[in-house]
Scaffold this motif. Structure first.
Motif, PDB file in Angstrom:
ATOM      1  N   MET A 173      30.567  25.691  82.166  1.00 11.83           N
ATOM      2  CA  MET A 173      30.531  25.133  80.824  1.00 11.83           C
ATOM      3  C   MET A 173      29.457  25.861  80.023  1.00 11.83           C
ATOM      4  SD  MET A 173      31.747  22.669  78.784  1.00 11.83           S
ATOM      5  CE  MET A 173      32.345  21.298  79.731  1.00 11.83           C
ATOM      6  N   THR A 174      29.820  26.238  78.800  1.00 15.04           N
ATOM      7  CA  THR A 174      28.874  26.899  77.914  1.00 15.04           C
ATOM      8  C   THR A 174      28.908  26.214  76.560  1.00 15.04           C
ATOM      9  OG1 THR A 174      28.116  29.058  77.102  1.00 15.04           O
ATOM     10  CG2 THR A 174      30.483  28.657  77.050  1.00 15.04           C
ATOM     11  N   SER A 175      27.836  26.374  75.807  1.00 13.41           N
ATOM     12  CA  SER A 175      27.744  25.777  74.479  1.00 13.41           C
ATOM     13  C   SER A 175      27.130  26.791  73.520  1.00 13.41           C
ATOM     14  CB  SER A 175      26.890  24.506  74.532  1.00 13.41           C
ATOM     15  OG  SER A 175      26.830  23.903  73.275  1.00 13.41           O
ATOM     16  N   ARG A 176      27.717  26.919  72.345  1.00 11.93           N
ATOM     17  CA  ARG A 176      27.226  27.855  71.334  1.00 11.93           C
ATOM     18  C   ARG A 176      27.100  27.180  69.983  1.00 11.93           C
ATOM     19  NH1 ARG A 176      28.878  33.040  73.066  1.00 11.93           N
ATOM     20  NH2 ARG A 176      28.393  33.089  75.277  1.00 11.93           N
ATOM     21  N   HIS A 177      26.085  27.603  69.240  1.00 12.01           N
ATOM     22  CA  HIS A 177      25.897  27.192  67.854  1.00 12.01           C
ATOM     23  C   HIS A 177      26.184  28.415  66.997  1.00 12.01           C
ATOM     24  CE1 HIS A 177      23.373  26.511  64.208  1.00 12.01           C
ATOM     25  NE2 HIS A 177      24.049  25.382  64.253  1.00 12.01           N
ATOM     26  N   LEU A 178      27.077  28.268  66.012  1.00  9.62           N
ATOM     27  CA  LEU A 178      27.499  29.397  65.188  1.00  9.62           C
ATOM     28  C   LEU A 178      27.238  29.131  63.710  1.00  9.62           C
ATOM     29  CD1 LEU A 178      31.095  29.948  66.617  1.00  9.62           C
ATOM     30  CD2 LEU A 178      28.979  30.926  67.461  1.00  9.62           C
ATOM     31  N   ILE A 179      26.929  30.211  62.989  1.00  9.05           N
ATOM     32  CA  ILE A 179      26.918  30.220  61.532  1.00  9.05           C
ATOM     33  C   ILE A 179      27.844  31.362  61.123  1.00  9.05           C
ATOM     34  CG2 ILE A 179      25.589  30.451  59.396  1.00  9.05           C
ATOM     35  CD1 ILE A 179      24.786  27.976  60.970  1.00  9.05           C
ATOM     36  N   VAL A 180      28.903  31.008  60.383  1.00 10.24           N
ATOM     37  CA  VAL A 180      29.921  31.987  59.987  1.00 10.24           C
ATOM     38  C   VAL A 180      29.688  32.342  58.524  1.00 10.24           C
ATOM     39  CG1 VAL A 180      32.388  32.468  59.875  1.00 10.24           C
ATOM     40  CG2 VAL A 180      31.512  30.871  61.604  1.00 10.24           C
ATOM     41  N   HIS A 181      29.507  33.637  58.253  1.00 10.04           N
ATOM     42  CA  HIS A 181      29.226  34.147  56.912  1.00 10.04           C
ATOM     43  C   HIS A 181      30.452  34.853  56.343  1.00 10.04           C
ATOM     44  CE1 HIS A 181      24.782  33.730  57.373  1.00 10.04           C
ATOM     45  NE2 HIS A 181      25.105  33.845  58.650  1.00 10.04           N
ATOM     46  N   GLY A 182      30.602  34.782  55.031  1.00 14.34           N
ATOM     47  CA  GLY A 182      31.701  35.461  54.345  1.00 14.34           C
ATOM     48  C   GLY A 182      32.442  34.484  53.449  1.00 14.34           C
ATOM     49  N   THR A 183      33.707  34.789  53.181  1.00 13.95           N
ATOM     50  CA  THR A 183      34.560  33.893  52.410  1.00 13.95           C
ATOM     51  C   THR A 183      35.205  32.939  53.400  1.00 13.95           C
ATOM     52  OG1 THR A 183      34.973  35.662  50.829  1.00 13.95           O
ATOM     53  CG2 THR A 183      36.467  33.771  50.757  1.00 13.95           C
ATOM     54  N   VAL A 184      34.517  31.828  53.655  1.00 17.72           N
ATOM     55  CA  VAL A 184      34.959  30.902  54.694  1.00 17.72           C
ATOM     56  C   VAL A 184      35.030  29.454  54.205  1.00 17.72           C
ATOM     57  CG1 VAL A 184      34.281  32.332  56.652  1.00 17.72           C
ATOM     58  CG2 VAL A 184      32.586  30.821  55.612  1.00 17.72           C
ATOM     59  N   GLY A 244      32.727  24.474  76.071  1.00 23.09           N
ATOM     60  CA  GLY A 244      33.895  24.618  76.921  1.00 23.09           C
ATOM     61  C   GLY A 244      33.671  25.673  77.976  1.00 23.09           C
ATOM     62  N   GLU A 245      34.759  26.009  78.662  1.00 24.24           N
ATOM     63  CA  GLU A 245      34.713  27.085  79.639  1.00 24.24           C
ATOM     64  C   GLU A 245      34.339  28.371  78.905  1.00 24.24           C
ATOM     65  OE1 GLU A 245      34.961  26.688  82.886  1.00 24.24           O
ATOM     66  OE2 GLU A 245      35.248  24.545  82.572  1.00 24.24           O
ATOM     67  N   GLU A 246      33.534  29.193  79.542  1.00 24.98           N
ATOM     68  CA  GLU A 246      33.005  30.383  78.867  1.00 24.98           C
ATOM     69  C   GLU A 246      34.095  31.275  78.292  1.00 24.98           C
ATOM     70  OE1 GLU A 246      29.727  33.919  79.396  1.00 24.98           O
ATOM     71  OE2 GLU A 246      29.948  32.434  80.984  1.00 24.98           O
ATOM     72  N   ASP A 247      35.160  31.517  79.043  1.00 31.50           N
ATOM     73  CA  ASP A 247      36.215  32.395  78.527  1.00 31.50           C
ATOM     74  C   ASP A 247      36.924  31.782  77.326  1.00 31.50           C
ATOM     75  OD1 ASP A 247      37.396  30.488  80.228  1.00 31.50           O
ATOM     76  OD2 ASP A 247      39.029  31.829  80.772  1.00 31.50           O
ATOM     77  N   ALA A 248      37.105  30.465  77.311  1.00 31.28           N
ATOM     78  CA  ALA A 248      37.742  29.797  76.169  1.00 31.28           C
ATOM     79  C   ALA A 248      36.853  29.880  74.929  1.00 31.28           C
ATOM     80  CB  ALA A 248      38.054  28.344  76.509  1.00 31.28           C
ATOM     81  N   VAL A 249      35.556  29.665  75.099  1.00 30.08           N
ATOM     82  CA  VAL A 249      34.616  29.751  73.974  1.00 30.08           C
ATOM     83  C   VAL A 249      34.564  31.184  73.449  1.00 30.08           C
ATOM     84  CG1 VAL A 249      32.176  29.558  73.324  1.00 30.08           C
ATOM     85  CG2 VAL A 249      33.261  27.741  74.672  1.00 30.08           C
ATOM     86  N   GLU A 250      34.491  32.163  74.328  1.00 33.32           N
ATOM     87  CA  GLU A 250      34.447  33.567  73.894  1.00 33.32           C
ATOM     88  C   GLU A 250      35.724  33.962  73.167  1.00 33.32           C
ATOM     89  OE1 GLU A 250      31.929  35.605  73.876  1.00 33.32           O
ATOM     90  OE2 GLU A 250      30.598  34.237  74.937  1.00 33.32           O
TER      91      GLU A 250
END
Length: 88
Positions: A1-12, A48-54
């Motif tokens: 199990m892995t967890s990531r925090h993301l900030i998405v930049h652009g026209t989003v 989620g599972e690392e491969d699913a998150v990636e």
């Protein structure tokens, strides 16, 4: 199990990026949340599972057709055990 925090930049914002992310995350079995930020970016927590998150992060670089992602900043995050993936 892995967890990531993301900030998405652009026209989003205003291009269905959050709804697209919810569907993409649920299809991959990833839990967490996504929301707009006042500075025009989108913030997300993924677990989620690392491969699913990636795989989801790779897809998020493209997003829906109207989105234009410039970059995604990401950091490891504490696992919170989310039950589903939601737009907040």
């Amino acid at each position: 199990m892995t967890s990531r925090h993301l900030i998405v930049h652009g026209t989003v914002q205003g291009v269905f990026y959050r709804d697209w992310t919810v569907a993409a995350a649920r299809n991959r079995g990833v839990t967490g949340w996504v929301r707009n930020r006042q500075d025009g970016t989108v913030e997300a927590r993924l677990e989620g599972e690392e491969d699913a998150v990636e795989t989801l992060i790779a897809a998020m670089h493209e997003g829906p057709p109207s989105a234009r992602v410039e970059r995604i900043d990401q950091n490891e995050a504490q696992t919170d055990g989310f039950a589903s993936f939601e737009r907040i």
